[in-house]
Design an enzyme around this catalytic site. Sequence first.
Site, short mmCIF file in Angstrom:
data_model
loop_
_atom_site.label_atom_id
_atom_site.label_comp_id
_atom_site.label_asym_id
_atom_site.label_seq_id
_atom_site.Cartn_x
_atom_site.Cartn_y
_atom_site.Cartn_z
N ASP A 48 0.82 -1.22 0.00
CA ASP A 48 0.00 0.00 0.00
C ASP A 48 0.85 1.27 0.00
O ASP A 48 0.42 2.31 0.51
CB ASP A 48 -0.95 0.05 1.21
CG ASP A 48 -1.80 -1.19 1.31
OD1 ASP A 48 -2.31 -1.62 0.27
OD2 ASP A 48 -1.95 -1.73 2.42
N HIS A 68 -4.50 -1.66 -5.77
CA HIS A 68 -3.81 -0.42 -6.13
C HIS A 68 -4.89 0.59 -6.44
O HIS A 68 -5.80 0.28 -7.19
CB HIS A 68 -3.02 -0.57 -7.43
CG HIS A 68 -1.92 -1.57 -7.39
ND1 HIS A 68 -0.95 -1.58 -6.43
CD2 HIS A 68 -1.60 -2.57 -8.24
CE1 HIS A 68 -0.08 -2.55 -6.70
NE2 HIS A 68 -0.46 -3.17 -7.78
N THR A 69 -4.77 1.80 -5.93
CA THR A 69 -5.70 2.84 -6.33
C THR A 69 -4.99 3.78 -7.29
O THR A 69 -3.89 4.24 -6.99
CB THR A 69 -6.22 3.61 -5.10
OG1 THR A 69 -6.76 2.66 -4.21
CG2 THR A 69 -7.29 4.62 -5.50
N THR A 73 3.23 -12.53 2.54
CA THR A 73 2.37 -13.11 1.52
C THR A 73 3.02 -14.42 1.09
O THR A 73 4.01 -14.86 1.68
CB THR A 73 2.13 -12.11 0.37
OG1 THR A 73 1.03 -12.59 -0.40
CG2 THR A 73 3.35 -11.92 -0.51
N GLY A 75 -11.57 -2.86 2.92
CA GLY A 75 -12.13 -1.74 3.69
C GLY A 75 -11.63 -1.73 5.13
O GLY A 75 -12.03 -0.88 5.94
N PRO A 87 -9.54 -0.96 8.41
CA PRO A 87 -8.64 0.14 8.80
C PRO A 87 -7.21 -0.38 8.84
O PRO A 87 -6.96 -1.46 9.38
CB PRO A 87 -9.11 0.53 10.21
CG PRO A 87 -10.25 -0.34 10.55
CD PRO A 87 -10.46 -1.35 9.48
P1 GDP Z 1 -0.37 0.25 -3.82
O1 GDP Z 1 -1.06 -1.02 -3.56
O2 GDP Z 1 1.08 0.24 -3.41
O3 GDP Z 1 -0.55 0.75 -5.22
O4 GDP Z 1 -1.02 1.35 -2.86
P2 GDP Z 1 -2.58 1.64 -2.57
O5 GDP Z 1 -3.24 2.04 -3.83
O6 GDP Z 1 -3.16 0.53 -1.79
O7 GDP Z 1 -2.45 2.85 -1.56
C1 GDP Z 1 -2.04 4.09 -1.91
C2 GDP Z 1 -3.20 5.06 -1.69
O8 GDP Z 1 -2.69 6.36 -1.55
C3 GDP Z 1 -4.16 5.14 -2.85
O9 GDP Z 1 -5.45 5.40 -2.36
C4 GDP Z 1 -3.65 6.31 -3.67
O10 GDP Z 1 -4.65 6.96 -4.43
C5 GDP Z 1 -3.17 7.20 -2.58
N1 GDP Z 1 -2.00 8.02 -2.92
C6 GDP Z 1 -0.90 7.67 -3.64
N2 GDP Z 1 0.00 8.66 -3.63
C7 GDP Z 1 -0.52 9.65 -2.87
C8 GDP Z 1 -0.04 10.92 -2.43
O11 GDP Z 1 1.07 11.34 -2.74
N3 GDP Z 1 -0.87 11.65 -1.63
C9 GDP Z 1 -2.09 11.21 -1.25
N4 GDP Z 1 -2.82 11.98 -0.45
N5 GDP Z 1 -2.57 10.02 -1.63
C10 GDP Z 1 -1.80 9.25 -2.42
#
Ligand code: GDP
Length: 424
Positions: free
Chosen positions: A13, A41-42, A240, A303, A305
Site C-alpha cells: 500500500d 492499487h488505487t 504473503t 475496507g 482500517p
Molecule cells: P499500492 O497497492 O502500493 O498501489 O497502494 P494503494 O493504492 O493501496 O495505496 C495508496 C493510496 O494512496 C491510494 O489510495 C492512492 O490513491 C493514494 N495516494 C498515492 N499517492 C498519494 C499521495 O502522494 N498523496 C495522497 N494523499 N494520496 C496518495
Amino acid sequence: MENCAVVGINWGDEGKGRMVDLLTEQYDIVIRYQGGGNAGHTVVNEKGSFALHLLPSGIFRDGKVNILGNGVALDPENLMAEIEQVRSQGVEVTPDNLKICDRASILLPWHREQDELEELRLKDRKYGSTKQGIAPFYSDKYQKKTVLAGEVFYPENLRQHLLDILEWKDLTLEKVYGAEPFTEEMLERWVEESLMRIKPFVTDTVGYLEKAHDEGKSILFEAQLGALRDIDFGIYPYTTSSNTLAAYAPVGSGMPYAKVDRVVGVVKAYSTCVGEGPFVCEMEGPEADRLRKEGAEYGAKTGRPRRVGPVDLVATRYGTRLQGATEIALTKLDVLSYMDMIPVCTEYLIDGRVTEEFPFPDALENAEPVITYLEGWKEDISEVRRFEDLPGAARRYVEYIEEKIECRISYVSVGPERESIIIR
Ligand code: GDP
C-alpha cells in the site's frame, strides 16, 4: 532498452499503482509478475479513479501492452469482474492491450473457501488473510495441484486434470475441515462461467516477450505488496505467499533472462500495515486515528482500517537493500502537513540494545521503536511541483529519510492524481 521494476519497500500500500501509472509513459510493456487480487492499487488519472487488484496499472495508457505473468495467482472470476468494472468506467481492455501468460497458474474455486476455513480454524492465531485464496493457491501451485491458463486450449485434458485435483482437494475440505465437498457440477459451472471467459486473453506471452526483448522494447515490472511481505525475507509467517522482490520480476514475468536496470522502490512518508503480525512502529489512540483519517488508510480490497505509524527507517533501509532499489519514490508527503512535529522511527531497541539492523522475525516481538521528531511544515503542499518550492521542513524531511536509507529519493508525491508529483 532499459527495464524497470516498481516495487514496495515496506508492508504494501505504498502507492505503487500510482507510480506505475505515471512511469508507464516511458515503457512499452507493463507486466504484473506475482501475487493475486488480494491487495489493491488505487490509481487516479484523467480517466477517473480506479481500484485495481490484479490488472496491471499500465492498463490506462493507450498503446501500451499489459501482461499478467506466469508468477501471478490468476483468479478468473475476480479478474473478469475487474475487467468489467474498468470497462464500465470507459477503459478499453482487449486482447491487444491485456495478455495473460499461458503458463500462469489458475486460482481454483476452492482456494478462497480453504483460505477462510483455515483462518476460522486458527481463531485468534490467524494470519489476517484477505481470504482471497492466495496462500492455498501458492501452496497448491508448488504441489503441482492446479492448472495452467493455457489448458483452456486443451479442454479434454483440462477436464480430467481438474477432476483429479478435485478428488484430492475434497479430501482436505471434508476430512481436515469438515466442510462440504466441491462437486463435479460446481466445477463444470465454474469452467464455463469463469475460466473460459479468460480464453481470449490467454497467449504465449513468453514467446511474445522474447520477440519484444529482441526488438529492444522496454519493460516495466509491477509488483504487489512490499519487501517486508516477501515469503523468504519478510516477516514470516505474516508475509504473503510469493516473492515481492524485484529480483523475482524476470522469472515471474516470463523473461528469466532479462536484466532489471532500474528499481524504483516505493516508500510511504509514514508507515501502514494491514492484517496481523509484528509492526514495531505502530501508533495507537487518537494520534493514530488522526493519521489514518488524513491518509484515508482503509484497505482497497477489504475496507479494513490499516494499522499506522511513523516512517520506520530500520524497516525501510532493510526493504531498500532487499529490493536493490536504485531510486526511491516517496509518496503521500502531503498527508503529514497537519503535524507540528513529525515522528520518525530511527532504530529499534531490542533487549536493551539499540540497533539499526532489521532483525530475524522472532526478535521483532521484543523490539521497541526509538523515535526522533522532525519539524513539521504545517502548510498545504499538494500543489507544489518542484522540490525547491517545498517548505524547508518538508525538504529536510525528505533529505533526512534519503540519508538514512542511503538511496536517492527521485520522486516525491503530494497527492493521488497522476500529476501530483515532484520529480527531482
Ligand atoms: P499500492 O497497492 O502500493 O498501489 O497502494 P494503494 O493504492 O493501496 O495505496 C495508496 C493510496 O494512496 C491510494 O489510495 C492512492 O490513491 C493514494 N495516494 C498515492 N499517492 C498519494 C499521495 O502522494 N498523496 C495522497 N494523499 N494520496 C496518495
